[in-house]
Each structure stands twice: as C-alpha cells, then as structure tokens.
Design an enzyme around this catalytic site. Structure first.
Site, PDB file in Angstrom:
ATOM      1  N   ASP A 460       0.827  -1.204   0.000  1.00  0.00           N
ATOM      2  CA  ASP A 460       0.000   0.000   0.000  1.00  0.00           C
ATOM      3  C   ASP A 460       0.869   1.266   0.000  1.00  0.00           C
ATOM      4  O   ASP A 460       2.083   1.216   0.300  1.00  0.00           O
ATOM      5  CB  ASP A 460      -0.887  -0.040   1.261  1.00  0.00           C
ATOM      6  N   ASP A 530     -11.034   2.159  -3.181  1.00  0.00           N
ATOM      7  CA  ASP A 530     -11.633   1.916  -1.867  1.00  0.00           C
ATOM      8  C   ASP A 530     -13.151   2.039  -1.935  1.00  0.00           C
ATOM      9  O   ASP A 530     -13.839   1.762  -0.958  1.00  0.00           O
ATOM     10  CB  ASP A 530     -11.084   2.909  -0.833  1.00  0.00           C
TER      11      ASP A 530
HETATM   12  C1  DGJ Z   1      -5.935   1.751   1.843  1.00  0.00           C
HETATM   13  C2  DGJ Z   1      -6.342   0.563   1.021  1.00  0.00           C
HETATM   14  O1  DGJ Z   1      -6.903   0.987  -0.187  1.00  0.00           O
HETATM   15  C3  DGJ Z   1      -7.318  -0.284   1.818  1.00  0.00           C
HETATM   16  O2  DGJ Z   1      -7.753  -1.380   1.053  1.00  0.00           O
HETATM   17  C4  DGJ Z   1      -6.665  -0.748   3.088  1.00  0.00           C
HETATM   18  O3  DGJ Z   1      -5.611  -1.618   2.796  1.00  0.00           O
HETATM   19  C5  DGJ Z   1      -6.179   0.453   3.895  1.00  0.00           C
HETATM   20  N1  DGJ Z   1      -5.340   1.313   3.083  1.00  0.00           N
HETATM   21  C6  DGJ Z   1      -5.410   0.009   5.120  1.00  0.00           C
HETATM   22  O4  DGJ Z   1      -4.874   1.045   5.811  1.00  0.00           O
END
Ligand code: DGJ
Length: 717
Positions: A460, A530
């Site tokens: 991430d 997201d």
């Molecule tokens: C952002 C990601 O897009 C989510 O899926 C998740 O992994 C969060 N970060 C975790 O902090």
C-alpha cells in the site's frame, strides 16, 4: 522485418501488423517525424518530408513541428523533450545523426551535439502482434563536465495535421472515484495531464487517446481512428497535448517524467534513461485500443513469471473489521471464507507494531504480540489447513512518527531540516532513494517472507508527499528524489520477487492511486478503489480496464452501499466478476444461506475465470457522458480461441419500465454456432451463430430491482 532503414529514401520504417511509424533522416542530420497510422503496403507510399511552413519571424513551424524529439534549438514554441544546462550556461542543443542499430524489433538512433560532449540515443521497440510501439530516450554525458538536466521526456509525437479535429479521452478521478472517463475536444493551447505528488495519482492517469472527429462524430467502441498511449512510470509524470491554431494547425502529444521540481546532475560518462512511452494506433475504435493495450501488457509488461497464471479469489477483512485484526477474529473469518471457496486469505492493516489505529506503528514490521500472541504461524497454519493461501498487507514506504523506526531514524523520512514535517494520515514517506532505507526494507520484508509461508503481499501507499527534501543529500541533488524514489522502489520489489518467486504482489494506493504500466511491470495486480459500492464500481472498473488488463483489476464483494440501493448478492458478485474476484464482506454477518450463495458465485467465477481473465474485453453498453442516462451497463469477454464467451449486464437504476437492449458481441467465430446459457430473455433462441450474436445481438433477462444478468456462450460447431 518490423524495422527497416530505407537508405535511398532516408526513412526509418517501424511497422507492426497493422500500423506504421516513420521517421525521416533529413539531410542536415535531424530526425523528422513523417507518419504514424495505418500500415501501407508499399513503403514508397508513405508521405515524403514535410515542407517548411515558416512564414514569419515569429514562428518557424514546419520542420520544428515535425521534430521526432524536439529540443531547445532555434524555436521553443512547442513542448521540448529536453531542457538542460551545460557547464558554461549554454541551454540549447544542435543534434546531428551519428549512427543507428537495428536489432530485430529494436531500433536505436544515436545523435550527437555538434560542439558539446553530449549524446542522445532514441530507442524504439515494436510489438507487431499488439500493434504497439514503445520509445524512450537515453541521455549520455559524453563530455568532461557536469550537465544539469531540467527536463527529460520520453518522447513527443505529432498527429496527422491534415485529417480533421481530435478529441482527447483520458482518465481522471479522486480517491473513491478513480478512473472516470473524460472526453473533450482538443483546442489550440496546451492540456497537461500530470501527477506531481510522488505517485501516479488519483487525479489523473498516465494514459491518453486522441480520436479523429469527422462530420459523423468521433470514434466509437467499434470504429474510428484512435492514436493512444501511456507511460511506464509511477513517479511524477506528465502528458502534454498541444495544438496550434489554424491555418498551420498542428497537434502533438508528449509524455515523460514531470519537469516540475525536477533536476538531474549528469556526470561525465553517466546515462539517464527515461521511462518507456507506449504508443498505439487503431482504426477500429476504443474497443481495439483496450484489446491492444491488454495484449501488450499481458505479454510484455506484467511480471512474466505470473502473467499467465489465473489470479486466485481472495478474502480481505479490511472493510469488515478495519484495524480490528487478531488471531481469533481472523481464524473465524478464514473458516467462513473457505466455505465460500476463497483461495487466498489476506490479513490487511493492523497486524504489526503498535498499529491498532492509523496513528502508530507504520515502519515496525514485527507481529503485534497482543493481537497475535503466538505470532502469525498458527493463523497461517489454520488458513493453509482450510486449503487457502495466506497473504499480508504492508506499506513499506511509509512511517508513523509514533514508531520505533522513526524514533531510530527520523532522517529517513523526506523532510526539510527547518520545517515541521506535514503528516497525512499521521504518516511520513521514507526516502527510498537512500540505499540504507532500501536495505532496511529489503531486510525486514525478506525476513517476514522467509519466516512465514506467504503467497501474496498487498503493498500500500497512502499519502501524497510534502517537504520532499532529505538529509545527507547535497542541496543541489534534492530534486532528484522524484526519480530516485521510484528507481529504489522498483529495485526493492524486484529483489523481493527474485528471492520469493511464489509471492503475488498487489499494488495499492488508497485504492487505485498508483496504477500505471510502471507499477504493473513489477506488481501482478492492483487494488482498484476503496469505493466498493457495486454500482459506483462500474464506471471505476470501466476506466481501469479501458487501459489495464482485467486480471490485474481487483474487485471485491463487500457490504458497502453508497447509493442506498437494493443490491442483491448476485448484483454485488456480477459487478465484481469484471476483474479479479475478492470478497471483503463481514462474513460473520452472513447467514448460512448467504454463505451458500456466495459459494455458488465463487464457483461460477472460477468456472468462467479463464475467459474473464484471459479473454478479450468488449464494452457492449459502455458508460460515458453521452450514455449517462443509459439504463444498463454490459461487457463481454471472448476466449482467445473463441470457443467461449461471457456476458455480464447490470442495471444502473431501479425502474418499472425498461428499454431492453440487445447486446451485440463481436469477436466470436462468425461461422460457428454458440449455445447460450444463463440469463437470456425468455423466447430468445438458445443457439445462435457468431455472426448473429454480433449483428442481431442477444437479449439479457433483466428482471426486478437492479437486476444483473450473466450469460455464457459455448461453441457447438
Ligand atoms: C488503503 C487501502 O486501499 C485499503 O484497502 C486498506 O488496505 C487500507 N489502506 C489500510 O490502511
């Protein structure tokens, strides 16, 4: 031979199966761009050298507008690909052809400055079966003194100037609305698409498509001329589309590393390589743009060790429990995930350090002892016993100031010495240009991957940059961070891949903030957004898959509902069937019946996955400004051998009266007959020829509120 030099005509001819790109070596040693478009049968038919249209002291259009790689010279009217400073302050270049090498599908043309020790190598590669060409520049300091580079783009190409108007299609967005398709006419002036926050960006994606607009309108999904391209780079980037006004109307597109706050000191003997710029042309509309880009990326961009592997169905509890991960809850969820048929169980954020919320722990990649008192091994054993692979979330480029790592190495984060660093999501970015940071991250990640049986990493990256300075780096070199960060990141991931070849690497950046061909040449798949609302997802997934391969686009079934809409599990699953499938719902809240239904859909997905992940994508009812009011959305996937196809159609609104639309799926064998199964409207034939499916279409059965249909087509003869 895809690349030839025709001595007599002084032409470099770069040909793919259907397209050609032609460069003219002018008598004075400059390279002029002649042609990019449909391949012609006879080389003599390509247009000759351009006329110089210079007509006043204020512009010297003509040859300069046709430059194959514009550099500051006698005019600086258009976006140049190179800006530099020689040690004596000279800021222009007089480049002359020196030599070229043709090696199979590769061409390198070398030019040298007529006075200074400076060499430019333009490198091209053709991918004939994909109708794609890539190019980049290599900047070589062949002199004795330092050269300061202020801008280095990968390339710039003129579009045909005598054909009509162009329309620009590109992808823009925000966090949770990534990859929205924008279309606008190209007008005199400059349109800059860019990222300059040390990641690709949610706002724009490094992709462009320029279609020709005639009296009938622009290109469609199935027809019309489109010139398109992208960039294999994840750091600061820019694409410039520029046009001069009639009568000497010229349109060009340039792409490369963003020159905003960029500088590079090139020492004698050193070479600076730009990222690859991708270029393609088709006369078969936007659908073909997608299929050519997908084919190219599957065969030449994605890490090839896994490019042909089907992507497993995963479970990830982030949206269900956020940071509340511990051995007990994860084990319980794993059991339910296994009952659904999930193949890969992923533990997201919250398993390490003091990471019980987003204010602490980033950087401390050791298992949190309160949450996993026995370490990760018992959970991994449990997951493996349930028949699933195990995966883990990391965010290696980041650090919370409240972490042991930051307390030990505050200078590893980007910062300016006399400024308070600006936190975003309570975190700072580590300077991956530093070798010690790269070594540290390699050590901890290699340690985790060596200790545990891990098959997948979600990598991430959750903030835009600020204060892009660094300790121990001379002030004069600090603007090199933008490039060094990504050189460091790519190197780090490649080292980890080499040591742990079984691991699937998924790229994530607050959803789809860092999706580009640079990331996809080091990562196997991406987290798309997201926003997992299944209706919102249609436009997001359409935009992503316009450019990037379906199998890399991860789509989860979750509990999210941004539209207060009556989504069925069927709707959620079919929306998520459009890429790699995941489940993110809180399975603890699922009834036995829902688990069984989820298991049914996962089994269906696995059955159809080879066609969806490896097939050719057709947008049957695409979304765009003109179709905003459209009732439904539909896509089709045709297996490479045309033996099978899958069609997915989803309502976009609840309605009592619908206007059913037949879905015309091209790409099948016209002479073969296909059996239709699944949600075909009553009284429709069960067997149709490929030709009829394309010309007459098939009517999906869409009934009830927010209906969703899945149709499979199997060749019979
Ligand atoms: C952002 C990601 O897009 C989510 O899926 C998740 O992994 C969060 N970060 C975790 O902090």
């Amino acid at each position: 031979m895809p690349i030839r030099y025709l001595d007599e005509q002084r032409l470099f001819l770069l040909e793919t199966d259907r397209t050609a790109y032609v460069i003219y070596l002018a008598e004075h040693g400059q390279l002029l761009h002649l042609y990019w478009g449909e391949k012609l049968v006879f080389p003599a038919d390509y247009p000759g050298p351009p006329l110089n249209h210079a007509h006043s002291a204020f512009n010297t259009w003509g040859n300069d507008m046709a430059a194959e790689f514009p550099v500051p010279y006698n005019v600086q009217e258009i976006e140049t690909c190179l800006r530099l400073r020689f040690a004596d302050g000279t800021r222009d270049l007089r480049l002359k052809y020196s030599e070229h090498i043709i090696d199979g599908d590769n061409l390198a043309i070398t030019l040298k400055d007529e006075f200074y020790g400076f060499t430019l190598r333009l490198v091209y590669r053709v991918y004939p079966e994909c109708d794609i060409l890539t190019r980049r520049a290599e900047i070589i300091n062949s002199g004795q003194e330092i050269i300061r580079l202020d801008e280095v783009l990968s390339g710039s190409v003129p579009l045909p100037y005598d054909r009509g108007d162009f329309r620009l299609s590109h992808l823009s967005g925000t966090h949770v609305t990534e990859f929205q398709l924008d279309r606008e006419p190209v007008k005199p002036g400059r349109k800059v698409l860019e990222g300059r926050q040390n990641y690709t960006g949610h706002a724009h994606n490094p992709f462009f498509a320029l279609d020709l607009v005639d009296s009938q309108g622009g290109a469609t999904e199935t027809g019309g001329e489109v010139w398109f391209g992208g960039l294999q780079w994840s750091g600061n980037w820019k694409i410039v589309v520029e046009q001069t006004r009639s009568p000497l109307k010229r349109t060009r597109v340039a792409a490369g590393i963003n020159d905003w706050d960029f500088e590079w000191q090139l020492w004698p003997g050193q070479t600076f390589e730009t990222p690859w710029m991708t270029l393609g042309y088709t006369s078969a509309g936007f659908g073909q743009v997608t299929r050519n880009l997908h084919r190219y990326q599957l065969a030449h961009i994605l890490p090839q060790d896994k490019a042909a592997d089907l992507r497993p169905v995963l479970y990830n509890s982030w949206e269900a429990v956020l940071f509340n991960v511990n051995e007990t809850t994860q084990m319980a969820l794993a059991e339910k995930a296994a009952r659904c048929g999930v193949e890969l169980f992923v533990v997201d954020d919250g398993w390490f350090g003091a990471r019980e919320h987003d204010r602490a722990g980033l950087g401390d990649w050791t298992v949190n002892p309160q949450r996993f008192p026995r370490g990760l091994q018992p959970l991994i054993d449990h997951v493996n016993r349930l028949g699933m692979q195990f995966g883990l979330w990391v965010e290696p480029e980041m650090v919370n100031p409240d972490s042991d790592l930051y307390r030990a190495h505050p200078d590893w984060a980007y910062h300016y010495p006399n400024r308070v660093p600006t936190e975003a999501r309570n975190q700072l970015i580590l300077n991956l240009g530093r070798l010690d940071v790269q070594e540290y991250l390699f050590g901890v990640l290699d340690g985790i991957l060596s200790k545990y049986n891990i098959d997948y990493i979600k990598w991430d990256y959750n903030r835009a940059i600020s204060e892009a300075g660094g300790a121990q780096i001379p002030a004069g070199n600090q603007r090199e961070h933008w490039v060094r960060h990504y050189q460091g990141l790519y190197r780090l991931v490649d080292r980890l891949r080499e040591r742990h070849p079984q691991v699937i690497f998924e790229n994530c950046s607050g959803g789809g903030g860092r999706v580009d061909m640079g990331m996809l040449s080091h990562f196997d798949q991406s987290w798309t957004s997201d926003n997992t609302d299944p209706l919102d997802r249609l436009a997001i997934q359409q935009g992503y898959s316009l450019v990037y391969p379906v199998k890399t686009m991860f789509c989860w079934v979750t509990d999210m509902n941004q539209n207060a809409a009556p989504y069925s599990l069927r709707y959620r699953f079919l929306s998520s069937f459009m890429g790699g499938l995941g489940i993110g719902s809180n399975l603890n809240h699922f009834s036995d019946g829902q688990i069984q239904e989820a298991a049914y859909w996962v089994a269906e997905y696995k059955r159809l996955r080879p066609v969806i992940q490896h097939g050719e994508l057709y947008r049957l009812l695409p979304l765009n400004a003109e179709t905003e009011q459209q009732d439904s959305f539909a896509v089709g996937y045709v297996a490479p051998d045309k033996s099978q196809a899958v069609v997915i159609a989803l309502d976009r609104r609840s309605h009592h009266w619908r206007n059913p639309r037949r879905l015309r799926l091209p790409g099948l064998d016209p002479a073969a007959h296909y059996r239709l199964a699944g949600d075909v409207a009553d009284r429709e034939p069960q067997v149709l020829s490929g030709q009829a499916i394309q010309a007459r279409g098939i009517l999906p059965k869409l009934e009830g509120e927010l209906a969703a249909a899945l149709i499979t087509l199997t060749r019979e003869s």
